[in-house]
Design an enzyme around this catalytic site. Structure first.
Site, PDB file in Angstrom:
ATOM      1  N   ASP A  43       3.049  -9.776 -12.014  1.00  0.00           N
ATOM      2  CA  ASP A  43       4.312  -9.149 -11.594  1.00  0.00           C
ATOM      3  C   ASP A  43       5.480 -10.135 -11.687  1.00  0.00           C
ATOM      4  OD1 ASP A  43       2.390  -7.341 -10.683  1.00  0.00           O
ATOM      5  OD2 ASP A  43       3.558  -6.795  -8.929  1.00  0.00           O
ATOM      6  N   GLU A 290       3.535   1.676  -6.658  1.00  0.00           N
ATOM      7  CA  GLU A 290       3.816   0.271  -6.366  1.00  0.00           C
ATOM      8  C   GLU A 290       5.199  -0.133  -6.888  1.00  0.00           C
ATOM      9  OE1 GLU A 290      -0.173  -1.852  -6.233  1.00  0.00           O
ATOM     10  OE2 GLU A 290      -0.037  -1.262  -8.320  1.00  0.00           O
TER      11      GLU A 290
HETATM   12  C1  FRU Z   1       1.362  -4.623  -8.722  1.00  0.00           C
HETATM   13  C2  FRU Z   1       0.812  -5.199  -7.450  1.00  0.00           C
HETATM   14  C3  FRU Z   1       1.839  -5.203  -6.355  1.00  0.00           C
HETATM   15  C4  FRU Z   1       1.400  -6.332  -5.496  1.00  0.00           C
HETATM   16  C5  FRU Z   1       0.830  -7.306  -6.504  1.00  0.00           C
HETATM   17  C6  FRU Z   1      -0.337  -8.066  -6.053  1.00  0.00           C
HETATM   18  O1  FRU Z   1       0.808  -5.200  -9.843  1.00  0.00           O
HETATM   19  O2  FRU Z   1      -0.345  -4.518  -7.064  1.00  0.00           O
HETATM   20  O3  FRU Z   1       1.889  -3.975  -5.678  1.00  0.00           O
HETATM   21  O4  FRU Z   1       2.452  -6.866  -4.770  1.00  0.00           O
HETATM   22  O5  FRU Z   1       0.484  -6.553  -7.631  1.00  0.00           O
HETATM   23  O6  FRU Z   1      -0.808  -8.855  -7.086  1.00  0.00           O
END
Ligand code: FRU
Length: 435
Positions: A43, A290
């Site tokens: 991310d 997300e």
């Molecule tokens: C999206 C996610 C987010 C979280 C992160 C954890 O890829 O699942 O929601 O903050 O990755 O790695």
């Protein structure tokens, strides 16, 4: 549930189809470049202002990424490390003069370890503080998975510095928790042991000048005890039977509002956030929405969120990718799914896990990371034979045309475009004082 919460219905989601060329990511080349061999990243988000514009700082482009250092933990293969990355995730940053993928310099860890209230740092956003020269707030998710699942949207404040050679940060020594899952507006750990509560995305709502924060959440209520009623179903085709498992999809896009004036005071340690009812729920459809984020454009409000193939419920299906909703009536909706289905950009079925964590900027540029790419000639759904990405994918552009979106351009790997410069000639100088 109050009147404004909009729904992503089962009927909407039945319209989701992979491989429509207008809503599908390009297939990524096998020989994609890696940004830095010492680190694996996923991310990612650009330094931005509270109005959502990507900004440069003193001429430098800056992005943050969730990261793990590239070490082979078990001395066997690297795959375990990638797939257990959430257990060691920290936030790091990159800087570049050009914003071109090949130019990103890894800057290392962003938050001081003294800021960590819990072992893992998950997603959020890096926001220049309005009215300051170099104060920057890292909104992020403070996460722990034992003894019980804990996930708290949080903020740590620092300063950004730059000279001709690069970018560095100070501060980021403490963390303030913003708000926690309350079991009323969203599910908490007692109601749902798999509850999601993360990825804070603060922004100014142009209509009222107040600071709000979006976040990933689940519908309040006991997991396994939801009723999927006509509002969740939508208008279904004759004979369509809702699967009993549909209720295990209970994602929501949460929203909180900051005390008036708190942002200007600049002291997040005392600022109070009030959680409101969710903007959108996906009850009966999908268990995860997300990294929700927002784009105000052409008098429309676009709400984007990422979701997985594996989190659809009740026999529904769709690709990993970015989904979206649009409102003609401002922040509180009503929202309807973009492209009728909600799908904005999904992975192609020939490479179903190639990209994830797409983020749409105000000009429609979409940045994502490469997850896994199937080896040529291999079954794309067989996870045994693939190349791990852990680096940024090609940036693409989408056109936002009312309630429809179209893939229109493919740019370089990790390309970032800025909409404003900091601190000279920055955009907020020309905006009405809103907060
Ligand atoms: C999206 C996610 C987010 C979280 C992160 C954890 O890829 O699942 O929601 O903050 O990755 O790695």
């Amino acid at each position: 549930m109050t009147s404004y919460t909009s729904r992503w219905t089962i009927a909407d989601a039945l319209k989701v189809h992979a491989d429509d060329p207008t809503t599908t990511m390009p297939v990524i080349a096998q020989n994609f470049p890696t940004m830095d061999e010492s680190v694996m990243i996923w991310d990612t988000g650009a330094l931005r202002n509270i109005h959502g514009q990507t900004v440069t700082f003193k001429g430098w482009h800056v992005i943050w990424s969730l990261a793990v250092d590239k070490i082979d933990l078990n001395n066997d293969d690297i795959y375990d490390e990638w797939h257990s990355r959430n257990d060691r995730a920290y936030i790091g940053y990159w800087y570049s003069r050009t914003g071109n993928g090949a130019d990103w310099q890894w800057g290392g860890r962003l938050l001081n370890t003294s800021a960590d209230l819990r072992p893992h740092e998950w997603s959020g956003g890096l926001v220049m503080r309005e009215g300051t020269g170099n104060v920057v707030d890292m909104f992020y998710t403070s996460e722990a998975d034992s003894p019980i699942n804990q996930s708290v949207p949080s903020v740590s404040t620092g300063q950004i510095f730059a000279d001709a050679n690069g970018v560095w940060f100070g501060g980021f020594k403490t963390t303030t928790e913003m708000f926690s899952a309350d079991g009323i507006h969203n599910a908490n750990s007692q109601q749902d042991e798999y509850f999601d509560f993360r990825d804070p995305h603060p922004f100014v709502n142009p209509a009222d000048g107040r600071v709000y924060c979006l976040y990933e959440s689940n519908v309040a209520g006991m997991r396994g005890e939801f009723t999927i009623g006509s509002e969740e179903q939508g208008v279904l085709p004759p004979g369509f039977a809702v699967d009993a498992g549909a209720q295990y999809g209970a994602a929501s896009i949460g929203i909180a509002v900051l005390d008036d004036g708190a942002y200007k005071s600049g002291d997040f340690s005392t600022a109070r956030w009030t959680q409101l009812d969710p903007l959108v729920t996906a009850l009966g459809v999908n268990d995860q929405m997300e990294r929700p984020h927002i784009v105000f454009r052409d008098n429309l409000t676009y709400l984007f969120t990422i979701s997985h193939h594996s989190t659809y419920s009740g026999g529904l299906s769709g690709p990993d990718g970015v989904y979206g909703f649009v409102s003609e009536n401002g922040l509180f909706g009503p929202y309807k799914p973009l492209n009728s289905s909600g799908l904005v950009l999904g992975n192609p079925s020939s490479a179903p896990y190639e990209t994830y964590s797409h983020f749409v900027d105000p000009d429609g540029y979409v940045q994502a990371f490469i997850d896994t790419l199937p080896a040529p000639g291999e079954d794309p759904n067989n996870p045994e034979n693939f190349r791990i990405g852990a680096t940024l994918s090609p940036t693409v552009k989408i056109e936002l045309d009312g309630d429809r979106t179209f893939l229109s351009e493919v740019h370089g790997y990790g390309q970032v475009y800025a909409q404003a410069a900091w601190p000279v000639g920055n955009a907020w100088d020309h905006r009405p004082a809103t907060v």
